[in-house]
Design an enzyme around this catalytic site. Sequence first.
Site, mmCIF file in Angstrom:
data_model
loop_
_atom_site.group_PDB
_atom_site.id
_atom_site.type_symbol
_atom_site.label_atom_id
_atom_site.label_comp_id
_atom_site.label_asym_id
_atom_site.label_seq_id
_atom_site.Cartn_x
_atom_site.Cartn_y
_atom_site.Cartn_z
ATOM 1 N N HIS A 125 0.810 -1.227 0.000
ATOM 2 C CA HIS A 125 0.000 0.000 0.000
ATOM 3 C C HIS A 125 0.840 1.273 0.000
ATOM 4 O O HIS A 125 0.293 2.371 -0.105
ATOM 5 C CB HIS A 125 -0.938 0.013 1.209
ATOM 6 C CG HIS A 125 -2.018 -1.023 1.127
ATOM 7 N ND1 HIS A 125 -2.971 -1.018 0.142
ATOM 8 C CD2 HIS A 125 -2.280 -2.120 1.891
ATOM 9 C CE1 HIS A 125 -3.792 -2.055 0.310
ATOM 10 N NE2 HIS A 125 -3.384 -2.743 1.360
ATOM 11 N N GLU A 139 -5.112 -11.669 8.492
ATOM 12 C CA GLU A 139 -5.983 -10.491 8.359
ATOM 13 C C GLU A 139 -7.312 -10.827 7.684
ATOM 14 O O GLU A 139 -7.864 -9.980 6.976
ATOM 15 C CB GLU A 139 -5.252 -9.342 7.634
ATOM 16 C CG GLU A 139 -4.513 -9.696 6.363
ATOM 17 C CD GLU A 139 -3.792 -8.511 5.713
ATOM 18 O OE1 GLU A 139 -3.956 -7.358 6.144
ATOM 19 O OE2 GLU A 139 -3.050 -8.753 4.741
ATOM 20 N N ARG A 189 7.205 -5.284 3.371
ATOM 21 C CA ARG A 189 5.885 -5.875 3.202
ATOM 22 C C ARG A 189 5.678 -5.967 1.686
ATOM 23 O O ARG A 189 5.537 -4.951 0.999
ATOM 24 C CB ARG A 189 4.806 -5.013 3.864
ATOM 25 C CG ARG A 189 3.482 -5.830 4.068
ATOM 26 C CD ARG A 189 2.361 -5.478 3.167
ATOM 27 N NE ARG A 189 1.825 -4.176 3.331
ATOM 28 C CZ ARG A 189 0.725 -3.862 4.031
ATOM 29 N NH1 ARG A 189 0.030 -4.788 4.636
ATOM 30 N NH2 ARG A 189 0.310 -2.609 4.087
#
Length: 263
Positions: free
Chosen positions: A47, A148, A72
Amino acid sequence: MMKKNQILQKYAEGKTLVNGWISIPSSYAAEVMAHTGVDSVTVDMQHGMIGFADLMHILQAVSSSTATPLVRVPSSEPSMIMKTLDAGSYGIICPSVDDPKICKTVVDACRYPPLGNRSFGPSRGLTYGGADYVKYANDEIMILAMIESQQALDNLDEILDTPGLTGIYIGPNDLAFSLGVIPGSASDKVETAISHILSEAKKRNLFTGIFCSGLENAQYRKEQGFNLVTPGNDAGALRNAYQTFVGKLNDEDKSEIESTGGY
Ligand code: 3PY
Ligand code: MG
């Protein structure tokens, strides 16, 4: 001897680690973050506004500090995981590890044979880690699976039992979405899920990390027993700091700054 993974050493000593989260595609912003005393810095390729060329420069900037570099990755796709490690990342945080098959794919991509199927091509790993990087990389590289989703909760035991997994990293915002809750709102359902993931991981002596919405939330997660906390990302910290400055200088009441989930 290959440069040691400092956060693995500090984890073994029982320190709660503070992790910075980079979304701004700037080696200068990364350098500033890395020199704040954080134990590690995670470059967010999912992101964050960051491409591979940016990642290289950011990792070079982080190398000027003692912070351990983590990435990530955008997904569990193996070629990107391998290339990211070749760029000198000492750990992978992989999003949406929803089942044990995905988890095994990720672990295999991070480990050289015979433990996995990471392809040879250590590139910047040799410069950052040392000439014997290939010999010791399997001992130093951390593999954190993001839990998640409801699906990951359903498959939690099998995911956590994946051989070679270092630990988990909880994404509370996507977890909330998956449980039908608006990210950032207080929810017993999400808190119960987070406590469950934490205790199942701890039972197996796995490393535990979590993304937090800010300082207070990170302090709470530290008390809860997580090994690593991320008190939000760089853009969120910049925005909050400047909104507070501007609010105070304009005599406005900014006590109700909108929660942005750590972003
Ligand atoms: C989440 O909260 O879902 C995350 O992935 C944090 O970036
Ligand atoms: Mg997420």
